[in-house]
Design a protein around this motif. Structure first.
Motif, PDB file in Angstrom:
ATOM      1  N   LEU A 107      17.517 -42.780  46.635  1.00 21.48           N
ATOM      2  CA  LEU A 107      18.497 -42.186  47.520  1.00 21.48           C
ATOM      3  C   LEU A 107      18.175 -40.707  47.590  1.00 21.48           C
ATOM      4  O   LEU A 107      18.004 -40.050  46.567  1.00 21.48           O
ATOM      5  CB  LEU A 107      19.915 -42.410  46.968  1.00 21.48           C
ATOM      6  CG  LEU A 107      21.065 -41.796  47.738  1.00 21.48           C
ATOM      7  CD1 LEU A 107      21.144 -42.403  49.139  1.00 21.48           C
ATOM      8  CD2 LEU A 107      22.361 -42.009  46.989  1.00 21.48           C
ATOM      9  N   GLY A 108      18.067 -40.179  48.798  1.00 18.81           N
ATOM     10  CA  GLY A 108      17.718 -38.772  48.930  1.00 18.81           C
ATOM     11  C   GLY A 108      18.185 -38.185  50.241  1.00 18.81           C
ATOM     12  O   GLY A 108      18.609 -38.887  51.158  1.00 18.81           O
ATOM     13  N   VAL A 109      18.121 -36.873  50.303  1.00 22.40           N
ATOM     14  CA  VAL A 109      18.481 -36.144  51.513  1.00 22.40           C
ATOM     15  C   VAL A 109      17.394 -35.110  51.753  1.00 22.40           C
ATOM     16  O   VAL A 109      16.961 -34.422  50.846  1.00 22.40           O
ATOM     17  CB  VAL A 109      19.855 -35.450  51.364  1.00 22.40           C
ATOM     18  CG1 VAL A 109      20.195 -34.651  52.609  1.00 22.40           C
ATOM     19  CG2 VAL A 109      20.942 -36.461  51.067  1.00 22.40           C
ATOM     20  N   ASN A 110      16.985 -35.003  53.009  1.00 19.05           N
ATOM     21  CA  ASN A 110      15.942 -34.066  53.410  1.00 19.05           C
ATOM     22  C   ASN A 110      16.482 -33.233  54.568  1.00 19.05           C
ATOM     23  O   ASN A 110      17.123 -33.764  55.476  1.00 19.05           O
ATOM     24  CB  ASN A 110      14.712 -34.876  53.834  1.00 19.05           C
ATOM     25  CG  ASN A 110      13.544 -34.015  54.210  1.00 19.05           C
ATOM     26  OD1 ASN A 110      13.682 -33.017  54.905  1.00 19.05           O
ATOM     27  ND2 ASN A 110      12.369 -34.433  53.767  1.00 19.05           N
ATOM     28  N   SER A 111      16.221 -31.947  54.544  1.00 20.16           N
ATOM     29  CA  SER A 111      16.744 -31.086  55.605  1.00 20.16           C
ATOM     30  C   SER A 111      16.102 -31.378  56.958  1.00 20.16           C
ATOM     31  O   SER A 111      16.685 -31.072  57.996  1.00 20.16           O
ATOM     32  CB  SER A 111      16.548 -29.615  55.239  1.00 20.16           C
ATOM     33  OG  SER A 111      15.172 -29.332  55.098  1.00 20.16           O
ATOM     34  N   ASN A 112      14.935 -31.995  56.974  1.00 19.43           N
ATOM     35  CA  ASN A 112      14.272 -32.311  58.243  1.00 19.43           C
ATOM     36  C   ASN A 112      14.690 -33.665  58.810  1.00 19.43           C
ATOM     37  O   ASN A 112      14.965 -33.797  59.994  1.00 19.43           O
ATOM     38  CB  ASN A 112      12.746 -32.307  58.079  1.00 19.43           C
ATOM     39  CG  ASN A 112      12.215 -30.923  57.804  1.00 19.43           C
ATOM     40  OD1 ASN A 112      12.766 -29.933  58.274  1.00 19.43           O
ATOM     41  ND2 ASN A 112      11.146 -30.844  57.027  1.00 19.43           N
ATOM     42  N   SER A 113      14.719 -34.693  57.957  1.00 17.97           N
ATOM     43  CA  SER A 113      14.990 -36.039  58.459  1.00 17.97           C
ATOM     44  C   SER A 113      16.353 -36.592  58.052  1.00 17.97           C
ATOM     45  O   SER A 113      16.702 -37.690  58.450  1.00 17.97           O
ATOM     46  CB  SER A 113      13.890 -36.996  58.001  1.00 17.97           C
ATOM     47  OG  SER A 113      13.864 -37.054  56.584  1.00 17.97           O
ATOM     48  N   GLY A 114      17.096 -35.884  57.236  1.00 17.69           N
ATOM     49  CA  GLY A 114      18.411 -36.346  56.826  1.00 17.69           C
ATOM     50  C   GLY A 114      18.350 -37.283  55.638  1.00 17.69           C
ATOM     51  O   GLY A 114      17.417 -37.240  54.837  1.00 17.69           O
ATOM     52  N   PRO A 115      19.351 -38.169  55.513  1.00 12.88           N
ATOM     53  CA  PRO A 115      19.406 -39.054  54.343  1.00 12.88           C
ATOM     54  C   PRO A 115      18.324 -40.138  54.384  1.00 12.88           C
ATOM     55  O   PRO A 115      17.887 -40.558  55.450  1.00 12.88           O
ATOM     56  CB  PRO A 115      20.800 -39.674  54.434  1.00 12.88           C
ATOM     57  CG  PRO A 115      21.210 -39.510  55.853  1.00 12.88           C
ATOM     58  CD  PRO A 115      20.494 -38.318  56.391  1.00 12.88           C
ATOM     59  N   SER A 116      17.912 -40.552  53.208  1.00 22.20           N
ATOM     60  CA  SER A 116      16.945 -41.644  53.113  1.00 22.20           C
ATOM     61  C   SER A 116      17.344 -42.549  51.953  1.00 22.20           C
ATOM     62  O   SER A 116      17.852 -42.101  50.937  1.00 22.20           O
ATOM     63  CB  SER A 116      15.526 -41.110  52.900  1.00 22.20           C
ATOM     64  OG  SER A 116      15.433 -40.437  51.667  1.00 22.20           O
ATOM     65  N   VAL A 117      17.130 -43.833  52.146  1.00 20.38           N
ATOM     66  CA  VAL A 117      17.475 -44.842  51.146  1.00 20.38           C
ATOM     67  C   VAL A 117      16.296 -45.804  51.029  1.00 20.38           C
ATOM     68  O   VAL A 117      15.654 -46.134  52.024  1.00 20.38           O
ATOM     69  CB  VAL A 117      18.747 -45.625  51.581  1.00 20.38           C
ATOM     70  CG1 VAL A 117      19.065 -46.720  50.584  1.00 20.38           C
ATOM     71  CG2 VAL A 117      19.923 -44.689  51.750  1.00 20.38           C
ATOM     72  N   GLY A 118      16.016 -46.240  49.817  1.00 17.75           N
ATOM     73  CA  GLY A 118      14.937 -47.210  49.615  1.00 17.75           C
ATOM     74  C   GLY A 118      15.244 -48.137  48.468  1.00 17.75           C
ATOM     75  O   GLY A 118      15.930 -47.771  47.520  1.00 17.75           O
TER      76      GLY A 118
END
Length: 97
Positions: free
Chosen positions: A49-60
């Protein structure tokens, strides 16, 4: 330099690779086979689970099942067989599962 000498020089690394190989390191084999035996104990997995300022949230999510686990093989049997296949000898120590 003659063509024959140049050809012999180029063939030297190939011929060197055909020599006898070193026996596998028993500790490295034990570590590799322990990983296989651990995989035979049950499913493995990972959640991200992560958040990136370019692409937003990400889940895997990833789940792994070894063929040894699916077949219901005993992890100790998997370890012993793996060591035999890689070294041609009995394990140097019991597995650290």
């Amino acid at each position: 330099m003659s063509r024959l000498a140049l050809a012999a020089l180029c063939a030297l690394p190939i011929l060197a690779a055909c020599g006898p190989s070193l026996p596998p390191d028993p500790e490295e084999v034990a570590q590799y086979c322990e990983a296989r035996a651990r995989a035979a104990t049950g499913p493995t997995g990972e959640a991200r689970l992560g958040v990136n300022s370019n692409s937003g949230p990400s889940v895997g999510l990833s789940i792994g099942l070894s063929s040894d686990y699916i077949a219901g093989r005993d992890p100790l049997e998997v370890y012993n067989e793996c060591v035999w296949q890689r070294t041609g000898a009995a394990p140097i120590r019991p597995p650290r599962l």
